[in-house]
Design a protein around this motif. Structure first.
Motif, short mmCIF file in Angstrom:
data_model
loop_
_atom_site.label_atom_id
_atom_site.label_comp_id
_atom_site.label_asym_id
_atom_site.label_seq_id
_atom_site.Cartn_x
_atom_site.Cartn_y
_atom_site.Cartn_z
N LYS A 123 -25.51 -18.08 -7.85
CA LYS A 123 -24.85 -17.54 -6.66
C LYS A 123 -24.56 -18.61 -5.61
CE LYS A 123 -24.63 -13.05 -7.49
NZ LYS A 123 -23.40 -12.24 -7.33
N GLN A 124 -25.02 -19.84 -5.87
CA GLN A 124 -24.81 -20.94 -4.93
C GLN A 124 -25.31 -20.57 -3.53
OE1 GLN A 124 -23.14 -24.31 -5.54
NE2 GLN A 124 -24.30 -23.58 -7.30
N LEU A 125 -26.57 -20.13 -3.47
CA LEU A 125 -27.14 -19.71 -2.20
C LEU A 125 -27.76 -20.86 -1.43
CD1 LEU A 125 -28.78 -16.36 -3.35
CD2 LEU A 125 -26.55 -16.72 -2.26
N ILE A 126 -28.31 -21.82 -2.16
CA ILE A 126 -28.90 -23.00 -1.55
C ILE A 126 -29.18 -24.00 -2.68
CG2 ILE A 126 -31.32 -22.24 -1.74
CD1 ILE A 126 -31.76 -23.46 1.08
N THR A 127 -29.17 -25.28 -2.36
CA THR A 127 -29.45 -26.29 -3.37
C THR A 127 -30.95 -26.40 -3.59
OG1 THR A 127 -27.48 -27.55 -2.76
CG2 THR A 127 -29.19 -28.71 -4.00
N LEU A 128 -31.38 -26.25 -4.84
CA LEU A 128 -32.79 -26.41 -5.20
C LEU A 128 -32.98 -27.76 -5.88
CD1 LEU A 128 -33.44 -22.86 -6.74
CD2 LEU A 128 -33.99 -23.62 -4.43
N ASP A 129 -34.02 -28.45 -5.50
CA ASP A 129 -34.31 -29.77 -6.07
C ASP A 129 -35.19 -29.61 -7.31
OD1 ASP A 129 -35.02 -32.35 -6.70
OD2 ASP A 129 -35.50 -32.94 -4.65
N PRO A 130 -34.65 -29.88 -8.51
CA PRO A 130 -35.44 -29.71 -9.74
C PRO A 130 -36.58 -30.72 -9.86
CG PRO A 130 -33.36 -30.79 -10.24
CD PRO A 130 -33.29 -30.38 -8.79
N ASN A 131 -36.57 -31.75 -9.01
CA ASN A 131 -37.61 -32.78 -9.08
C ASN A 131 -38.82 -32.45 -8.20
OD1 ASN A 131 -36.06 -34.52 -10.80
ND2 ASN A 131 -34.80 -35.03 -9.01
N ILE A 136 -48.84 -20.06 -0.73
CA ILE A 136 -48.26 -21.33 -1.13
C ILE A 136 -49.06 -22.47 -0.51
CG2 ILE A 136 -46.27 -22.86 -0.78
CD1 ILE A 136 -45.67 -20.93 -2.92
N SER A 137 -49.41 -23.46 -1.32
CA SER A 137 -50.01 -24.70 -0.83
C SER A 137 -49.02 -25.81 -1.09
CB SER A 137 -51.33 -24.99 -1.54
OG SER A 137 -52.29 -24.00 -1.27
N ALA A 138 -48.40 -26.30 -0.03
CA ALA A 138 -47.31 -27.26 -0.18
C ALA A 138 -47.74 -28.64 0.29
CB ALA A 138 -46.09 -26.80 0.62
N PRO A 139 -47.20 -29.69 -0.32
CA PRO A 139 -47.50 -31.05 0.14
C PRO A 139 -46.86 -31.30 1.50
CG PRO A 139 -45.76 -31.13 -1.49
CD PRO A 139 -46.24 -29.70 -1.45
N GLY A 140 -47.46 -32.20 2.26
CA GLY A 140 -46.90 -32.54 3.55
C GLY A 140 -45.75 -33.52 3.42
N PRO A 141 -45.09 -33.86 4.53
CA PRO A 141 -43.92 -34.74 4.49
C PRO A 141 -44.25 -36.17 4.06
CG PRO A 141 -44.56 -34.25 6.75
CD PRO A 141 -45.33 -33.33 5.87
N TYR A 142 -45.54 -36.55 4.09
CA TYR A 142 -45.91 -37.89 3.62
C TYR A 142 -46.07 -37.93 2.10
CZ TYR A 142 -47.18 -38.79 8.50
OH TYR A 142 -47.17 -38.95 9.86
N ASP A 143 -46.13 -36.77 1.50
CA ASP A 143 -46.40 -36.69 0.07
C ASP A 143 -45.37 -35.78 -0.58
OD1 ASP A 143 -47.72 -37.07 -2.34
OD2 ASP A 143 -49.16 -35.45 -1.99
N LYS A 144 -44.10 -36.11 -0.37
CA LYS A 144 -43.01 -35.22 -0.76
C LYS A 144 -42.95 -34.96 -2.25
CE LYS A 144 -40.24 -36.92 3.12
NZ LYS A 144 -39.01 -37.61 3.54
N GLY A 145 -43.46 -35.88 -3.04
CA GLY A 145 -43.40 -35.71 -4.49
C GLY A 145 -44.55 -34.92 -5.06
N GLY A 146 -45.49 -34.52 -4.22
CA GLY A 146 -46.66 -33.79 -4.71
C GLY A 146 -46.31 -32.38 -5.15
N ASN A 147 -47.20 -31.79 -5.89
CA ASN A 147 -46.99 -30.43 -6.38
C ASN A 147 -47.06 -29.42 -5.24
OD1 ASN A 147 -46.77 -31.20 -9.05
ND2 ASN A 147 -48.92 -30.87 -9.51
N VAL A 182 -39.97 -27.48 1.09
CA VAL A 182 -39.36 -28.68 0.49
C VAL A 182 -38.32 -29.25 1.45
CG1 VAL A 182 -37.86 -29.52 -1.34
CG2 VAL A 182 -39.81 -28.06 -1.91
N TYR A 183 -37.47 -28.38 2.00
CA TYR A 183 -36.47 -28.83 2.96
C TYR A 183 -37.12 -29.39 4.22
CZ TYR A 183 -32.12 -27.35 0.70
OH TYR A 183 -31.03 -27.25 -0.14
N SER A 184 -38.17 -28.75 4.67
CA SER A 184 -38.85 -29.19 5.88
C SER A 184 -39.34 -30.62 5.74
CB SER A 184 -40.02 -28.26 6.22
OG SER A 184 -40.67 -28.67 7.40
#
Length: 599
Positions: free
Chosen positions: A362-370, A390-401, A446-448
């Protein structure tokens, strides 16, 4: 619903900012230097000064709040477990006063809109920390604020550095565990029974972190023999300290049950103050309560309309004259369609790819597969608050799970599990996954992390974070998720009623003295919730304040803003562009994002 790592970090601010060890002050020499704003002479020079101040502010904050830094993905101070004693509270207030003086030296009329929002976020953070320490004082009456497990789990489980490096941080951090719990017991005075019982449950869960698996990791690591010996000494001392604290909590809990405890309700004055600092919506808590009360009437009417439309599909008898009775009957009928209890976590995991496909198609928003999303069973030390988070990584650890924590139902009785599954039935489980994962919390966080303003990413607004997740539920259905099935819309409205009821419930309990019986009636009769869900929400409302209003507050602001923009330019409005631009400003309050998008 949920508590993201961002939200956890924000809720921890009052306690985590209890101070720092003396060692953390070694690199703060520049913290007392005032920004030279008057000498700059131009807005560009001031902007450079403000950027310098903002960066130094964050570094100074992490020195004062190393555990918050850890949750944010900043690992310079991982080896420090801050001990919230009186001296450290004094250091925290000194930090607030110093940073506030530096902040107020800037001429706000010369800041750009984006910089001014960062200014307001820093200002609000300082005000919140001071208020938590001196006025709200949860560090005295909320024993659940003291639990070392989360920080250690973050270091052990997240592969942000080689294992040996992380284990050295664990060894260092272990040193202060006994002092941490000793300070906790000295701080706790006239606590609530509810928070004491939660503290007992979660500290018992700490042994899911401090276990034989950790010991084996250290033994098999590249640490030196001396480091392994030190680990063993400190690990044993930490285990003893946790057990001592658990015993103390058990005694405290029994005494509170026998002799009475402080009321968990905080009253109108504190509630309005906390609402203003936490939600930042520009309206009072009472005004939001009134808005939610009116919205409940509107949603009831929508549900009655759908019930009338599809009644004959499920019943042969005539529909009752009372629309709420009829809606309740239909919801009960539909709720029987749900996953088996043993398949609950697996079903959540299976639905994520379907949501990703719909959003992409539907092209609602771009999702990053990485940026990986990992569905897992909720760790034991995190249980007892919410069934999904949800437990999300902080902006210093963007590649974390990013972890989607789902609590399995194996600890429930058959009756409780059935009630829970009827609440999270075939339709509502899909709405839950939209909210928590795609394109809700997971996507927003993720966007944040990609926001160019670290201030907006780190010190985000809970109402924006929760409001986005609630907004996506309706947006997905409007775009055709569920094929416009009336059953899906009926269940969506039932779910949305929870958001509305959260605001009514929280305000009514904390300010108006609503009883458990009255709360259960509101949730089961007016919001059509199952008994198990309502009981869980009552428990949550006794353990938190204001946070339950963030869902509705943020949702209404985001949805109303989108509709305003659509009305102004219906032909050119691009939903995907709106979503991506809205999320590009980090987790700032919605009222500030509006300023950035319309200017």
């Amino acid at each position: 619903m949920k508590k993201s790592t961002l939200a956890i970090a924000l809720s921890l601010a009052g306690l985590v900012l209890g101070g720092c060890n003396d060692a953390t002050n070694s690199s703060s020499a520049s913290a007392n230097a005032k920004p030279q704003v008057e000498a700059s002479g131009t807005q560009t020079a001031q902007a450079q000064d403000f950027a310098t101040f903002s960066g130094q502010f964050i570094e100074n904050l992490w020195q004062v709040a190393p555990t918050w830094a850890l949750y944010s993905g900043y690992h310079k101070y991982d080896g420090i477990l801050d001990v919230a004693d009186e001296a450290q509270r004094a250091k925290t207030l000194a930090f607030v006063n110093t940073q506030r003086e530096m902040l107020q030296a800037f001429d706000t009329t010369k800041l750009s809109t984006s910089e001014l929002i960062d200014y307001r976020l820093i200002e609000n953070l300082l005000n919140s920390v001071e208020w938590e320490q001196t006025r709200f004082r949860a560090w005295q009456w909320d024993p659940s604020g003291y639990n070392v497990a989360g920080g250690f789990a973050q270091i052990i489980n997240e592969e942000f550095a080689p294992l040996d490096e992380r284990l050295r941080s664990v060894v260092s951090r272990l040193e202060n565990v006994p002092a941490y719990y000793e300070a906790a017991r000295k701080n706790i005075d006239n606590p609530t029974l509810e928070h004491t019982e939660l503290a007992l449950l979660q500290n018992q869960g700490a042994f899911s972190v401090f276990n034989d698996e950790l010991v084996a990791k250290v033994e098999g690591s590249g640490l030196t023999d001396a480091e392994k010996t030190l680990f063993k000494q400190r690990f044993d001392a930490a285990i003893a300290a946790i057990n001592e604290h658990i015993t103390w909590l058990e005694t405290l809990s029994n005494n509170l049950k026998a002799n009475g405890a402080r009321d968990f309700r905080i009253g109108e004055a504190l509630y309005e103050e906390k609402f203003a600092l936490d939600i930042q919506s520009g309206m009072t808590a009472k005004a939001l309560y009134d808005k939610a009360s009116a919205d409940m009437i509107r949603v009831h009417a929508e549900m009655a309309r759908i019930t009338k439309e599809i009644w004959g599909k499920y019943f042969t008898e005539a529909m009752p004259d009372d629309s709420k009775v009829a809606t309740r009957m239909l919801i009960d009928k539909l709720s029987a369609k749900h996953v088996k209890r043993e398949d609950f976590v697996d079903e959540v995991r299976a639905q994520i790819p379907e949501l990703v496909k719909f959003v992409n198609d539907k092209q609602l928003i771009t999702l990053d597969p990485n940026k990986p999303l990992v569905v897992r069973e909720t760790p034991e030390y995190m249980r007892g608050y919410a069934g999904a988070s949800i437990s999300a990584p902080g902006p210093y650890d963007k590649g974390g799970n990013t972890y989607y924590n789902v609590t399995p139902l194996d600890g429930m009785s058959d009756e409780s599990a059935e009630s829970y599954l009827r609440e999270y039935n075939h339709w509502i489980l899909q709405v839950l996954n939209i909210h928590e994962a795609i394109p809700g919390h997971y996507t927003q966080l993720v966007y944040s992390n990609e926001s160019p303003s670290l201030i907006k990413s780190l010190f985000g607004n809970g109402a924006m974070v929760e409001g986005w997740a609630v907004y996506t539920e309706r947006m997905m259905l409007e775009e055709g998720y569920g094929n416009f099935e009336p059953e899906m819309w009926l269940m969506y409205y039932k779910w949305n009623l929870r958001v509305i009821a959260n605001t009514i419930l929280d305000y009514s309990i904390q300010v108006k003295g609503m009883t458990q019986e009255e709360a259960m009636q509101l949730m089961t009769e007016e919001a059509f919730q199952q008994e198990a869900e309502a009981a869980g929400k009552w428990r949550r409302a006794t353990l938190s304040q204001v946070q339950l209003t963030s869902y509705y507050a943020g949702y209404r602001e985001i949805y109303d803003f989108r509709e305003e923009l659509k009305a102004k330019a219906p032909e050119s409005f691009d939903l995907k562009a709106f979503h991506e631009r809205f999320l590009s400003f980090g987790s700032a309050p919605v009222k500030y994002i509006r300023e950035l998008m319309v200017n």
